[in-house]
Design a protein around this motif. Structure first.
Motif, PDB file in Angstrom:
ATOM      1  N   PHE A   1      67.385  76.067  50.331  1.00  0.00           N
ATOM      2  CA  PHE A   1      66.581  74.944  49.853  1.00  0.00           C
ATOM      3  C   PHE A   1      65.374  74.775  50.766  1.00  0.00           C
ATOM      4  O   PHE A   1      65.392  75.142  51.946  1.00  0.00           O
ATOM      5  CB  PHE A   1      67.372  73.636  49.714  1.00  0.00           C
ATOM      6  CG  PHE A   1      68.109  73.163  50.937  1.00  0.00           C
ATOM      7  CD1 PHE A   1      69.442  73.510  51.132  1.00  0.00           C
ATOM      8  CD2 PHE A   1      67.488  72.340  51.869  1.00  0.00           C
ATOM      9  CE1 PHE A   1      70.135  73.061  52.242  1.00  0.00           C
ATOM     10  CE2 PHE A   1      68.178  71.887  52.990  1.00  0.00           C
ATOM     11  CZ  PHE A   1      69.508  72.250  53.174  1.00  0.00           C
TER      12      PHE A   1
ATOM     13  N   PRO B   1      66.281  72.502  45.991  1.00  0.00           N
ATOM     14  CA  PRO B   1      67.307  73.540  46.091  1.00  0.00           C
ATOM     15  C   PRO B   1      67.023  74.743  45.202  1.00  0.00           C
ATOM     16  O   PRO B   1      66.379  74.613  44.159  1.00  0.00           O
ATOM     17  CB  PRO B   1      68.590  72.821  45.628  1.00  0.00           C
ATOM     18  CG  PRO B   1      68.145  71.630  44.877  1.00  0.00           C
ATOM     19  CD  PRO B   1      66.704  71.378  45.148  1.00  0.00           C
TER      20      PRO B   1
ATOM     21  N   LYS C   1      61.894  69.861  42.356  1.00  0.00           N
ATOM     22  CA  LYS C   1      63.241  70.350  42.054  1.00  0.00           C
ATOM     23  C   LYS C   1      63.533  70.388  40.556  1.00  0.00           C
ATOM     24  O   LYS C   1      64.521  70.959  40.119  1.00  0.00           O
ATOM     25  CB  LYS C   1      64.303  69.503  42.757  1.00  0.00           C
ATOM     26  CG  LYS C   1      64.355  68.059  42.308  1.00  0.00           C
ATOM     27  CD  LYS C   1      65.691  67.423  42.636  1.00  0.00           C
ATOM     28  CE  LYS C   1      65.862  67.062  44.096  1.00  0.00           C
ATOM     29  NZ  LYS C   1      64.998  65.923  44.511  1.00  0.00           N
TER      30      LYS C   1
ATOM     31  N   THR D   1      75.139  75.090  48.755  1.00  0.00           N
ATOM     32  CA  THR D   1      73.711  74.865  48.995  1.00  0.00           C
ATOM     33  C   THR D   1      73.286  73.511  48.431  1.00  0.00           C
ATOM     34  O   THR D   1      72.624  72.719  49.106  1.00  0.00           O
ATOM     35  CB  THR D   1      72.876  75.982  48.342  1.00  0.00           C
ATOM     36  OG1 THR D   1      73.316  77.242  48.839  1.00  0.00           O
ATOM     37  CG2 THR D   1      71.400  75.803  48.621  1.00  0.00           C
ATOM     38  N   ARG D   2      73.672  73.247  47.201  1.00  0.00           N
ATOM     39  CA  ARG D   2      73.285  71.983  46.562  1.00  0.00           C
ATOM     40  C   ARG D   2      73.934  70.806  47.267  1.00  0.00           C
ATOM     41  O   ARG D   2      73.329  69.741  47.429  1.00  0.00           O
ATOM     42  CB  ARG D   2      73.651  72.006  45.075  1.00  0.00           C
ATOM     43  CG  ARG D   2      72.700  72.846  44.229  1.00  0.00           C
ATOM     44  CD  ARG D   2      73.008  72.802  42.752  1.00  0.00           C
ATOM     45  NE  ARG D   2      74.191  73.572  42.411  1.00  0.00           N
ATOM     46  CZ  ARG D   2      75.373  73.040  42.144  1.00  0.00           C
ATOM     47  NH1 ARG D   2      75.558  71.737  42.171  1.00  0.00           N
ATOM     48  NH2 ARG D   2      76.391  73.814  41.849  1.00  0.00           N
TER      49      ARG D   2
ATOM     50  N   ASN E   1      76.079  78.662  45.793  1.00  0.00           N
ATOM     51  CA  ASN E   1      75.089  77.765  45.198  1.00  0.00           C
ATOM     52  C   ASN E   1      75.560  76.314  45.289  1.00  0.00           C
ATOM     53  O   ASN E   1      74.792  75.409  45.616  1.00  0.00           O
ATOM     54  CB  ASN E   1      74.833  78.172  43.750  1.00  0.00           C
ATOM     55  CG  ASN E   1      73.850  77.262  43.036  1.00  0.00           C
ATOM     56  OD1 ASN E   1      74.229  76.412  42.225  1.00  0.00           O
ATOM     57  ND2 ASN E   1      72.562  77.427  43.323  1.00  0.00           N
TER      58      ASN E   1
ATOM     59  N   MET F   1      69.616  76.652  39.360  1.00  0.00           N
ATOM     60  CA  MET F   1      68.468  75.897  39.851  1.00  0.00           C
ATOM     61  C   MET F   1      67.490  75.691  38.711  1.00  0.00           C
ATOM     62  O   MET F   1      67.622  76.303  37.650  1.00  0.00           O
ATOM     63  CB  MET F   1      67.766  76.649  40.998  1.00  0.00           C
ATOM     64  CG  MET F   1      67.299  78.052  40.609  1.00  0.00           C
ATOM     65  SD  MET F   1      66.550  78.985  41.980  1.00  0.00           S
ATOM     66  CE  MET F   1      64.859  78.427  41.880  1.00  0.00           C
TER      67      MET F   1
ATOM     68  N   PRO G   1      71.299  71.565  37.887  1.00  0.00           N
ATOM     69  CA  PRO G   1      71.999  72.606  38.638  1.00  0.00           C
ATOM     70  C   PRO G   1      73.443  72.159  38.881  1.00  0.00           C
ATOM     71  O   PRO G   1      73.695  71.015  39.212  1.00  0.00           O
ATOM     72  CB  PRO G   1      71.207  72.690  39.948  1.00  0.00           C
ATOM     73  CG  PRO G   1      69.841  72.228  39.586  1.00  0.00           C
ATOM     74  CD  PRO G   1      70.043  71.173  38.544  1.00  0.00           C
TER      75      PRO G   1
END
Lengths: 317, 243
Positions: free
Chosen positions: B62, B57, A26, B37-38, B34, B143, B219
């Motif tokens: 992700f 992610p 990540k 999503t995170r 976004n 990201m 992010p």
């Protein structure tokens, strides 16, 4: 002098690797690590090391090392001639080297990558909890790069027991071939392709010279995207074995130095066949075969059991 | 078959081999999407399901990396389906507030910006105008990926969008700030690249020697590029190198 080896000839691309750098994708940090995980694990078994000890991963042309301290070594992976001074040694076997011995691993005959396991493991600093080299990112392993002539290698700290081994029973040595079949699960974006990517499984592909730890570019019948397909995807995380297909239709099978991709992925090689990708050399022929998740799971269990069985057999030596 | 162009009502699952699951919440670059999503990725991470190796992610999806022999895939999907409806209630109403504004000092042009002139020319602007436009923007970090610490940024003013170089450079110095198409970004580490380079930052954006590297931005943050002189650049570089 604390070193075990001096690099006389570095080979074409030799790096220190362990099982890989997990947990940092990540942040954009690639997995790296041994491309043929099976050969890597067996090299460490023979050398009496912990499963994740660091080894040398050699590509196509191996390295030549001068021994400075006694050690137990094993070379696994591709088929190649291994010499201790003038004596021929077999791969998939362990043997002693003494100060003054020259260990030479030359050009690979079948397969692509050789692994040198050494008693104690290759001793380099850990970067993000791993000794793997990401030559692309420039960190990890030996100073973040491939070995060069004149480099000194230390070993130690990664032994599991004093017991080293010399022979791997024949049935645990994989058959290498310049023609391979890689089993895959479809997707993640199978439906982006004409007939859901079925053409992938009907074609034979050739490994081009554009092959490294990032991925293997294949040559063969171009894979058509579906007429209503968006073409690419928004950058999304990738993993080893993903088969991505750019607009030109030529598949690229990802290995261990990629973290994200923007191309649609038609299929993904199953984890228990990834080691074969590590042994794919330019000119090799590849076919892909679709399997389901249950088959992938049982093949994986089989592979893990095989390693456990080998370990048991070695201990009974 | 087309993907929906709206955010999905439930996550969409795509298997990525026998060791990966992609979870999609939509298919476009959108700051609110976004953030959701995170948020979902973080909540799932906290559930610490056995067999989950890592969660990575991206823009609006992700990837879950897992050990197939340990993880129950159906259970994993059930957990995600369970978390999904509660997402908007989990404090994520103001996505901009979830991150920080991070300033990146940049020395524009000269040796640090070999492509500044071509960016200006391509867009019918002066180099000074390019610098003014670039440094007045706010760039959300969607990201990290492609390279360690490399940020995927939104918000580039279309007036300075410029196609990549036809022939990538084999070596782009660490800290380089560039433009590629409608994207702007920074190379935290040296690498090959085809971006148009317009400046350089003296900051260490990714320290691989740290035991647990914390990138300079995450992010959810937003970046602002602040123009600095060569003298200031040198001073910041000295400060960085001498601790």
């Amino acid at each position: 002098m604390d070193s075990t080896f001096l690099v006389l000839e570095p080979g074409s691309f030799t790096t220190v690797q362990d099982a890989g750098r997990r947990g940092y994708q990540k942040l954009g940090v690639p997995l790296s690590g041994a491309a043929d995980e099976y050969a890597f694990r067996v090299a460490n078994l023979l050398a009496g090391n912990r499963p994740n000890a660091a080894v040398l991963e050699m590509t196509v042309v191996g390295c030549t090392l001068a021994t400075l301290k006694p050690a137990w070594v094993a070379v696994t992976g591709a088929e190649a001639e291994v010499k201790k001074n003038s004596a021929k040694k077999t791969t998939w076997s362990g043997f002693a080297v003494e100060p003054g011995d020259v260990l030479r691993m030359d050009k690979v005959r079948k397969g692509c990558r050789l692994y040198l396991g050494v008693s104690g493991g290759i001793d380099v600093p850990e970067v993000m909890a791993s000794r793997s080299t990401s030559a692309q990112a420039g960190f990890g392993g030996y100073k973040g790069r491939a070995l060069r002539k004149g480099d000194f290698l230390s070993t130690g700290g990664q032994s599991r027991s004093a017991q080293v081994h010399s022979e791997v029973p024949r049935e645990f040595v994989p058959e290498l071939s310049s023609k391979m079949v890689l089993r895959c699960l479809p997707g993640p974006q199978a439906e982006f392709f004409h007939s859901r990517g079925e053409e992938l499984f009907a074609s034979e592909y050739r490994v081009t010279t554009q092959a490294d730890k990032r991925g293997i570019r294949l040559e063969g019948p171009p894979l058509e995207h579906a007429s209503d397909s968006p073409g690419g995807v928004l950058s999304e995380p990738s993993l080893p074995g993903n088969i991505q297909v750019p607009g030109d239709g030529s598949p690229i099978v990802l290995l261990r130095e990629q973290t994200v991709g923007g191309y649609a992925k038609v299929a993904t090689v199953i984890t228990s066949d990834l080691w074969r990708l590590g042994q794919a050399a330019p000119g090799d022929r590849i076919r892909f075969r679709a399997v389901d998740r249950e088959t992938a799971a049982s093949l994986r269990v089989e592979m893990l059991r095989r390693l456990e069985e080998l370990e048991r057999r070695l201990q009974e030596e | 078959m087309r993907l929906e162009s709206q955010a999905t009502d439930t996550p969409r699952y795509r298997e990525s081999g026998d060791g990966g699951l992609l979870v999609e919440l939509g298919d476009r670059i959108d700051w609110t999407l976004n953030a959701r999503t995170r948020r979902l990725a973080l909540l799932l991470e906290r559930r610490a399901l056995p067999g989950v190796v890592e969660i990575v992610p991206a823009y609006c999806s992700f990837l879950i990396l897992f050990e197939p022999e340990t993880l129950d895939l159906e259970r994993l999907k059930a957990e995600i389906d369970d978390l999904f409806p509660g997402l908007d209630d989990s404090g994520e109403k103001e996505p901009e507030a979830s991150g920080q504004v991070v300033e990146i000092p940049v020395c524009y042009g000269g040796d640090f910006g070999p492509d500044l002139a071509s960016v200006a020319q391509h867009n019918g602007l002066s180099p000074e105008e390019v610098i003014r436009i670039h440094s007045s923007g706010t760039y959300p970090v969607y990201m990290l990926g492609f390279a360690p610490g490399f940020p995927y940024l939104g918000g580039l003013d279309e007036r300075i969008a410029t196609p990549r170089l036809d022939t990538p450079r084999s070596h782009v110095p660490a800290g380089s700030v560039g433009i590629a198409g409608s994207q702007t970004g920074i190379y935290p580490l040296a690498s090959p690249g085809g971006w148009r380079l317009i400046g350089r930052t003296p900051l260490t954006l990714f320290d691989s020697t740290a035991e647990d590297p914390v990138p300079y931005y995450r992010p959810g943050d937003s970046l602002r590029f602040v123009a600095v002189s060569q003298e200031e650049f040198n001073r910041l570089l000295r400060e960085r190198d001498h601790g």
